[in-house]
Design a protein around this motif. Structure first.
Motif, PDB file in Angstrom:
ATOM      1  N   GLU A 189       0.870  -1.175   0.000  1.00  0.00           N
ATOM      2  CA  GLU A 189       0.000   0.000   0.000  1.00  0.00           C
ATOM      3  C   GLU A 189       0.906   1.223   0.000  1.00  0.00           C
ATOM      4  OE1 GLU A 189      -3.287   2.434   2.706  1.00  0.00           O
ATOM      5  OE2 GLU A 189      -2.527   0.490   3.409  1.00  0.00           O
ATOM      6  N   LYS A 194      -3.196   3.645  -2.352  1.00  0.00           N
ATOM      7  CA  LYS A 194      -3.567   2.671  -3.377  1.00  0.00           C
ATOM      8  C   LYS A 194      -2.694   1.417  -3.241  1.00  0.00           C
ATOM      9  CE  LYS A 194      -4.909   6.417  -6.518  1.00  0.00           C
ATOM     10  NZ  LYS A 194      -4.611   7.130  -7.787  1.00  0.00           N
ATOM     11  N   TYR A 208      -3.469  -2.074  -8.555  1.00  0.00           N
ATOM     12  CA  TYR A 208      -4.691  -2.872  -8.610  1.00  0.00           C
ATOM     13  C   TYR A 208      -5.892  -1.961  -8.785  1.00  0.00           C
ATOM     14  CZ  TYR A 208      -2.227  -7.095  -7.171  1.00  0.00           C
ATOM     15  OH  TYR A 208      -1.391  -8.174  -7.133  1.00  0.00           O
ATOM     16  N   PHE A 211     -10.435  -0.706  -6.039  1.00  0.00           N
ATOM     17  CA  PHE A 211     -10.448  -0.220  -4.665  1.00  0.00           C
ATOM     18  C   PHE A 211     -10.561   1.296  -4.643  1.00  0.00           C
ATOM     19  CE2 PHE A 211      -7.658  -4.078  -3.992  1.00  0.00           C
ATOM     20  CZ  PHE A 211      -8.652  -4.827  -3.380  1.00  0.00           C
ATOM     21  N   THR A 212     -11.256   1.801  -3.634  1.00  0.00           N
ATOM     22  CA  THR A 212     -11.256   3.245  -3.394  1.00  0.00           C
ATOM     23  C   THR A 212     -10.130   3.569  -2.424  1.00  0.00           C
ATOM     24  OG1 THR A 212     -12.839   2.982  -1.587  1.00  0.00           O
ATOM     25  CG2 THR A 212     -13.742   3.436  -3.775  1.00  0.00           C
ATOM     26  N   ARG A 213      -9.869   4.822  -2.206  1.00  0.00           N
ATOM     27  CA  ARG A 213      -8.781   5.243  -1.325  1.00  0.00           C
ATOM     28  C   ARG A 213      -9.211   5.056   0.130  1.00  0.00           C
ATOM     29  NH1 ARG A 213      -6.549   9.823   1.173  1.00  0.00           N
ATOM     30  NH2 ARG A 213      -4.299  10.026   0.895  1.00  0.00           N
ATOM     31  N   GLU A 214      -8.769   3.971   0.753  1.00  0.00           N
ATOM     32  CA  GLU A 214      -9.239   3.612   2.090  1.00  0.00           C
ATOM     33  C   GLU A 214      -8.239   3.963   3.188  1.00  0.00           C
ATOM     34  OE1 GLU A 214     -12.110   2.510   3.028  1.00  0.00           O
ATOM     35  OE2 GLU A 214     -12.982   2.280   1.048  1.00  0.00           O
ATOM     36  N   TYR A 217      -6.096  -0.723   4.768  1.00  0.00           N
ATOM     37  CA  TYR A 217      -5.896  -2.072   4.251  1.00  0.00           C
ATOM     38  C   TYR A 217      -5.110  -2.919   5.254  1.00  0.00           C
ATOM     39  CZ  TYR A 217      -7.080   0.057  -0.273  1.00  0.00           C
ATOM     40  OH  TYR A 217      -7.707   0.725  -1.304  1.00  0.00           O
ATOM     41  N   VAL A 231     -10.018  -5.536   3.474  1.00  0.00           N
ATOM     42  CA  VAL A 231     -10.469  -4.145   3.392  1.00  0.00           C
ATOM     43  C   VAL A 231     -11.962  -4.110   3.704  1.00  0.00           C
ATOM     44  CG1 VAL A 231     -10.771  -4.344   0.879  1.00  0.00           C
ATOM     45  CG2 VAL A 231     -10.628  -2.081   1.934  1.00  0.00           C
ATOM     46  N   LYS A 232     -12.318  -3.236   4.632  1.00  0.00           N
ATOM     47  CA  LYS A 232     -13.681  -3.189   5.154  1.00  0.00           C
ATOM     48  C   LYS A 232     -14.044  -4.576   5.687  1.00  0.00           C
ATOM     49  CE  LYS A 232     -15.369   0.790   2.566  1.00  0.00           C
ATOM     50  NZ  LYS A 232     -16.397   1.321   1.657  1.00  0.00           N
ATOM     51  N   LYS A 247     -11.993 -11.642  -4.968  1.00  0.00           N
ATOM     52  CA  LYS A 247     -12.693 -11.640  -3.682  1.00  0.00           C
ATOM     53  C   LYS A 247     -12.916 -13.078  -3.226  1.00  0.00           C
ATOM     54  CE  LYS A 247     -16.636  -9.538  -1.307  1.00  0.00           C
ATOM     55  NZ  LYS A 247     -17.828  -8.669  -1.455  1.00  0.00           N
TER      56      LYS A 247
END
Length: 296
Positions: A189, A194, A208, A211-214, A217, A231-232, A247
């Motif tokens: 990451e 990202k 990758y 994905f959104t900007r979290e 991770y 993630v989440k 997934k």
């Protein structure tokens, strides 16, 4: 006549027993296998940076509560309690790395690396390795090379040939977290929030998609040398021949920590709880628990 009237009642009882049996197992599919979920600890906060000692199955983690941390903690296998690791007062424990080849447990602090010993009640900080602000530790099992992420800038360094000298890791100059598989493929990451991979066959990193900007991770290698990303409430498998993550599982809670033990169990942390997911054997659909549940 009374016997015939009793048949529906017997059927209802059997259905209830089967439902109870299924609920007790609490099965979930991860990838192509089914796992049984067991609650092994309840905590006041949420765990991050989870690491399992393969020799003992003890679990190290950083306990967080709201916007501050409550220090590094240890959950011993089969223990009735969790204890905080007592680092020296002028240091802050921030991460754990286990060098299984040399039987050493490293703790990264804001003032360098120190060594943890189960037999001692306190951790000695008299001779720390370096004075870097160490935020993360990764030890490559294929060559026992140790990498660290330092400071708020999240720069990545590696130790040189078993010495205390470090050198910047050119492939990944900065990262929040990263792992390297046995084929020298790096997954990380970046500080832009990202997820990228740096294949051993390529000359530049690849991002990758999907994905959104979290910035939240959780990245780990499993026992099959595969990159697993949390993630989440989802688990993904990352590949170097596809920019789309695969997934493999969906949970009903937010993942804050992941670790894999030598028995192919998956330990997952979330707010207030630490779960163990154990592969279900078709001959033993409801395996017995071998952990006591711990509280903190």
């Amino acid at each position: 006549m009374k016997f015939l009237q009793a048949i529906p009642l017997i059927s209802t009882i059997l259905i209830l027993v089967e439902q109870s049996h299924a609920e007790k197992c609490d099965r979930i599919k991860i990838g192509k296998e089914y796992y049984k979920r067991t609650l092994i600890a309840t905590i006041d906060g949420y765990p991050t940076g989870m690491v399992i000692d393969p020799r003992t199955d003890h679990i190290f983690f950083l306990l967080n509560k709201r916007n501050y941390t409550k220090g590094l903690h240890l959950l011993k296998h089969g223990s009735l309690g969790i204890k905080q690791l007592a680092v020296p007062d002028d240091m802050i424990g921030q991460c754990v790395g286990i060098d299984t080849a040399n039987n050493i447990i490293y703790i990264g602090t804001n003032q360098g690396l120190i060594v943890y010993d189960y037999a001692k009640t306190e951790i000695s900080g008299e001779r720390p390795l370096g004075d870097d602000d160490i935020r993360s530790i990764f030890i490559d099992k294929s060559d026992n090379q140790m990498y660290i992420i330092t400071g708020s800038s999240r720069e990545v360094f590696r130790f040189m040939n078993g010495t205390t000298a470090i050198k910047r890791f050119e492939k990944i100059p900065r990262a929040y977290s990263f792992i390297i598989d046995s084929k020298s493929n790096a997954f990380y990451e970046y500080v832009d929030g990202k997820i990228y991979f740096y294949s051993a066959d390529l000359y530049e990193p690849i991002q990758y998609k999907g994905f959104t900007r979290e910035l939240k991770y959780v990245l780990q290698l499993n026992n099959n040398d595969e990159a697993i990303l949390g993630v989440k409430g989802s688990l993904f498998k990352l590949h170097v021949n596809n920019i789309l993550p695969e997934k493999i599982a969906q949970f009903g809670f937010k993942i804050t920590g992941i670790a894999f033990d030598t028995k192919n169990n998956i330990v997952i942390g979330t707010k207030g709880k630490i779960y163990r997911f154990k592969p279900i054997n078709s001959n033993d659909p409801c395996p017995p628990d071998d952990y006591f549940m711990s509280n903190i």
